[in-house]
Design a protein around this motif. Structure first.
Motif, mmCIF file in Angstrom:
data_model
loop_
_atom_site.group_PDB
_atom_site.id
_atom_site.type_symbol
_atom_site.label_atom_id
_atom_site.label_comp_id
_atom_site.label_asym_id
_atom_site.label_seq_id
_atom_site.Cartn_x
_atom_site.Cartn_y
_atom_site.Cartn_z
ATOM 1 N N GLU A 11 0.805 -1.371 -0.092
ATOM 2 C CA GLU A 11 -0.079 0.080 -0.126
ATOM 3 C C GLU A 11 0.829 1.256 0.060
ATOM 4 O O GLU A 11 0.407 2.219 -0.635
ATOM 5 C CB GLU A 11 -0.665 -0.138 1.118
ATOM 6 N N TYR A 12 1.974 1.179 0.847
ATOM 7 C CA TYR A 12 2.891 2.352 0.848
ATOM 8 C C TYR A 12 4.079 2.160 -0.073
ATOM 9 O O TYR A 12 4.966 2.957 0.352
ATOM 10 C CB TYR A 12 3.320 2.543 2.454
ATOM 11 N N LYS A 13 4.196 1.630 -0.786
ATOM 12 C CA LYS A 13 5.291 1.152 -1.635
ATOM 13 C C LYS A 13 6.072 2.275 -2.361
ATOM 14 O O LYS A 13 7.151 2.589 -2.513
ATOM 15 C CB LYS A 13 4.868 0.135 -2.717
ATOM 16 N N ASP A 14 5.102 3.529 -2.736
ATOM 17 C CA ASP A 14 5.542 4.556 -3.364
ATOM 18 C C ASP A 14 6.583 5.342 -2.521
ATOM 19 O O ASP A 14 7.373 5.859 -2.665
ATOM 20 C CB ASP A 14 4.253 5.388 -4.137
ATOM 21 N N LEU A 15 6.055 5.287 -1.194
ATOM 22 C CA LEU A 15 6.726 5.947 -0.015
ATOM 23 C C LEU A 15 8.009 5.424 0.254
ATOM 24 O O LEU A 15 9.116 6.284 0.254
ATOM 25 C CB LEU A 15 5.776 6.058 1.203
ATOM 26 N N PHE A 16 8.206 4.126 -0.013
ATOM 27 C CA PHE A 16 9.605 3.329 0.259
ATOM 28 C C PHE A 16 10.395 3.729 -0.804
ATOM 29 O O PHE A 16 11.571 3.870 -0.697
ATOM 30 C CB PHE A 16 9.063 2.082 0.619
ATOM 31 N N ILE A 17 10.072 3.702 -2.135
ATOM 32 C CA ILE A 17 10.541 3.809 -3.315
ATOM 33 C C ILE A 17 10.945 5.270 -3.291
ATOM 34 O O ILE A 17 12.286 5.394 -3.460
ATOM 35 C CB ILE A 17 9.765 3.599 -4.519
ATOM 36 N N ARG A 18 10.246 6.311 -2.857
ATOM 37 C CA ARG A 18 10.841 7.590 -2.745
ATOM 38 C C ARG A 18 11.948 7.558 -1.794
ATOM 39 O O ARG A 18 12.873 8.317 -1.720
ATOM 40 C CB ARG A 18 9.677 8.700 -2.303
ATOM 41 N N GLY A 19 11.662 7.092 -0.645
ATOM 42 C CA GLY A 19 12.680 6.982 0.468
ATOM 43 C C GLY A 19 13.762 6.228 0.175
ATOM 44 O O GLY A 19 14.970 6.750 0.469
ATOM 45 N N LEU A 20 13.689 5.259 -0.544
ATOM 46 C CA LEU A 20 15.098 4.610 -1.175
ATOM 47 C C LEU A 20 15.964 5.594 -1.893
ATOM 48 O O LEU A 20 16.934 5.817 -2.029
ATOM 49 C CB LEU A 20 14.654 3.509 -1.896
ATOM 50 N N LEU A 21 15.307 6.186 -2.810
ATOM 51 C CA LEU A 21 15.974 7.196 -3.911
ATOM 52 C C LEU A 21 16.462 8.531 -3.172
ATOM 53 O O LEU A 21 17.735 8.947 -3.578
ATOM 54 C CB LEU A 21 15.006 7.709 -4.715
ATOM 55 N N VAL A 22 15.817 8.887 -2.001
ATOM 56 C CA VAL A 22 16.249 10.002 -1.444
ATOM 57 C C VAL A 22 17.451 9.460 -0.331
ATOM 58 O O VAL A 22 18.379 10.319 -0.309
ATOM 59 C CB VAL A 22 14.970 10.449 -0.416
ATOM 60 N N THR A 23 17.441 8.342 -0.063
ATOM 61 C CA THR A 23 18.457 7.918 0.938
ATOM 62 C C THR A 23 20.004 7.632 -0.036
ATOM 63 O O THR A 23 20.973 8.223 0.512
ATOM 64 C CB THR A 23 18.243 6.666 1.627
ATOM 65 N N ILE A 24 19.631 7.268 -1.266
ATOM 66 C CA ILE A 24 20.756 7.123 -2.024
ATOM 67 C C ILE A 24 21.260 8.587 -2.512
ATOM 68 O O ILE A 24 22.774 8.569 -2.647
ATOM 69 C CB ILE A 24 20.122 6.211 -3.447
ATOM 70 N N LEU B 266 28.120 6.519 6.580
ATOM 71 C CA LEU B 266 27.299 7.620 6.395
ATOM 72 C C LEU B 266 25.951 7.521 5.700
ATOM 73 O O LEU B 266 24.909 7.989 5.997
ATOM 74 C CB LEU B 266 27.978 8.629 5.360
ATOM 75 N N LEU B 267 25.913 6.202 4.814
ATOM 76 C CA LEU B 267 24.772 5.603 4.392
ATOM 77 C C LEU B 267 23.821 5.302 5.723
ATOM 78 O O LEU B 267 22.386 5.868 5.441
ATOM 79 C CB LEU B 267 24.773 4.400 3.588
ATOM 80 N N LYS B 268 24.109 4.778 6.674
ATOM 81 C CA LYS B 268 23.312 4.258 7.764
ATOM 82 C C LYS B 268 22.979 5.725 8.444
ATOM 83 O O LYS B 268 21.842 5.783 9.172
ATOM 84 C CB LYS B 268 23.976 3.347 8.705
ATOM 85 N N ASP B 269 23.779 6.454 8.837
ATOM 86 C CA ASP B 269 23.572 7.836 9.664
ATOM 87 C C ASP B 269 22.536 8.646 8.753
ATOM 88 O O ASP B 269 22.061 9.673 9.537
ATOM 89 C CB ASP B 269 24.869 8.617 9.886
ATOM 90 N N SER B 270 22.454 8.652 7.499
ATOM 91 C CA SER B 270 21.600 9.362 6.958
ATOM 92 C C SER B 270 20.183 9.193 7.323
ATOM 93 O O SER B 270 19.600 10.029 7.090
ATOM 94 C CB SER B 270 21.474 9.224 5.403
ATOM 95 N N SER B 271 19.878 8.305 8.122
ATOM 96 C CA SER B 271 18.363 8.042 8.538
ATOM 97 C C SER B 271 18.253 9.006 9.598
ATOM 98 O O SER B 271 16.945 9.295 9.985
ATOM 99 C CB SER B 271 18.566 6.550 9.231
ATOM 100 N N LEU B 272 19.259 9.577 10.048
ATOM 101 C CA LEU B 272 18.836 10.826 11.119
ATOM 102 C C LEU B 272 17.946 11.917 10.784
ATOM 103 O O LEU B 272 17.602 12.738 11.648
ATOM 104 C CB LEU B 272 20.196 11.202 11.808
#
Length: 224
Positions: free
Chosen positions: A10-23, A161-167
């Motif tokens: 249901e929220y796949k678009d939000l997770f895809i957006r989150g993945l792209l933003v994290t990268i 840095l990749l993991k800390d970006s979650s902050l």
């Protein structure tokens, strides 16, 4: 335990957006951090007294939490600068880029400094005796050897840095962690969103680790 995986669909678009933003955050912060780190690293090994601020910068950003730095830039520094120069207040992504890049640059500066200083001083002196200028000696003799020493800690810094970006979730940047938080809040399903976010980070860090391992093997030389 609630394992309703339908909420992920249901929220796949939000997770895809989150993945792209994290990268995006990681790539930009690494690129800018490398420029800042290399520049500050050279300043750190210089005896010029005008380069003392480089040490202060490194100590400041390594000695304070990244979480606090994100809040400081987003709610204090950047809004004040925008107000001073009559500009629009920067959005959360800009604040995240600035905080992550400056934080990463401080750690890369120390990695760079340590890598250069690990090379025998005689290598530089020998290159200079052959008629090379200081920049030529650094570029052709010192840096290739130093890079092999810097590669493992640089890889660790990029993964961190990749993991800390979650902050940056704290300032409502739509990264992977934010996607999990919003999904859990809206659906009251806890396990599936956070496990999904964790798996996404795990996949990203694994890919990055494999890339670093490949580069290490590529540049590995016999020490004996």
């Amino acid at each position: 335990m609630d394992w309703d995986w339908s909420v992920i669909v249901e929220y796949k678009d939000l997770f895809i957006r989150g993945l792209l933003v994290t990268i995006e955050l990681t790539v930009v912060a690494v690129a800018v951090g490398m420029v800042i780190g290399i520049t500050s690293g050279f300043m750190r090994i210089s005896r010029n007294k005008w380069f003392i601020p480089a040490k202060l910068y490194v100590d400041l950003f390594r000695g304070t939490p990244l979480f606090l730095q994100i809040l400081f830039f987003h709610f204090a520094v950047l809004p004040t600068l925008a107000e001073t120069f009559g500009l629009e207040a920067p959005d959360a992504m800009i604040s995240s880029f600035v905080a992550l890049s400056l934080n990463s640059g401080a750690y890369i500066a120390e990695i760079f400094r340590g890598g250069i200083q690990s090379v025998d001083q005689g290598q530089l002196e020998a290159a200079r005796s052959l008629g090379m200028t200081y920049p030529q000696a650094m570029w052709h003799v010192v840096l290739p050897q130093a890079f092999k020493q810097m590669l493992p800690p640089l890889g660790n810094e990029f993964i961190t840095l990749l993991k800390d970006s979650s902050l940056v979730t704290v300032i409502a940047v739509n990264d992977i962690t934010y996607a999990a938080f919003v999904t859990a809040k809206n659906t009251f399903v806890r396990w599936a969103p956070y496990v999904t976010a964790g798996l996404m980070y795990l996949v990203l860090t694994t890919i990055l680790s494999q890339m670093v391992s490949y580069l290490e093997k590529r540049f590995q030389t016999n020490r004996y």
